[in-house]
Motif scaffolding. Sequence first.
Motif, short mmCIF file in Angstrom:
data_model
loop_
_atom_site.label_atom_id
_atom_site.label_comp_id
_atom_site.label_asym_id
_atom_site.label_seq_id
_atom_site.Cartn_x
_atom_site.Cartn_y
_atom_site.Cartn_z
N ARG A 70 0.83 -1.21 0.00
CA ARG A 70 0.00 0.00 0.00
C ARG A 70 0.86 1.26 0.00
O ARG A 70 0.53 2.25 -0.66
N ALA A 71 1.98 1.23 0.73
CA ALA A 71 2.89 2.37 0.75
C ALA A 71 3.49 2.62 -0.63
O ALA A 71 3.84 3.75 -0.97
N ALA A 72 3.60 1.55 -1.42
CA ALA A 72 4.12 1.66 -2.79
C ALA A 72 3.02 2.04 -3.79
O ALA A 72 3.26 2.08 -4.99
N GLY A 73 1.80 2.27 -3.28
CA GLY A 73 0.70 2.67 -4.15
C GLY A 73 -0.04 1.51 -4.78
O GLY A 73 -0.78 1.69 -5.74
N VAL A 74 0.14 0.31 -4.24
CA VAL A 74 -0.50 -0.88 -4.79
C VAL A 74 -1.73 -1.22 -3.96
O VAL A 74 -1.67 -1.22 -2.73
N GLU A 75 -2.84 -1.49 -4.64
CA GLU A 75 -4.04 -1.94 -3.94
C GLU A 75 -3.79 -3.37 -3.47
O GLU A 75 -3.50 -4.25 -4.28
N ALA A 76 -3.88 -3.60 -2.18
CA ALA A 76 -3.57 -4.92 -1.63
C ALA A 76 -4.66 -5.33 -0.63
O ALA A 76 -5.21 -4.50 0.08
N LYS A 77 -4.94 -6.63 -0.61
CA LYS A 77 -5.92 -7.20 0.34
C LYS A 77 -5.23 -8.30 1.12
O LYS A 77 -4.35 -8.99 0.60
N ARG A 78 -5.65 -8.47 2.36
CA ARG A 78 -5.11 -9.54 3.20
C ARG A 78 -6.24 -10.53 3.50
O ARG A 78 -7.30 -10.15 3.98
N PHE A 79 -5.99 -11.78 3.19
CA PHE A 79 -6.94 -12.85 3.50
C PHE A 79 -6.29 -13.75 4.54
O PHE A 79 -5.08 -13.98 4.49
N PHE A 80 -7.08 -14.26 5.45
CA PHE A 80 -6.53 -15.18 6.42
C PHE A 80 -7.59 -16.19 6.81
O PHE A 80 -8.78 -15.99 6.59
N GLY A 81 -7.14 -17.28 7.36
CA GLY A 81 -8.09 -18.29 7.77
C GLY A 81 -7.42 -19.42 8.48
O GLY A 81 -6.24 -19.48 8.66
#
Length: 81
Positions: A70-81
């Motif tokens: 995100r700091a690099a301007g990339v849309e990112a999502k975190r998934f966990f389970g």
Amino acid sequence: AALEKAIATAPDGLTLIGAQCGLGKTQAAIRVAAERAAIAGSGSRAPLHSKTAISVDKNALALQVVASLRAAGVEAKRFFG
């Protein structure tokens, strides 16, 4: 540089990279993911080879990866389970 090249040139599917701690595996993966995300596309779908999934073994590391992207301007999502 070798880790980054291995990640960037990996074929479709699952790729496992085993290396000792501190060699920069995560940072190399983040750089490749950011580079791929910058691929310009048109239309409503993401362009081919523009998405990357990074799997890590610790929640704290997952949070770090997402924050770095995100700091690099990339849309990112975190998934966990």
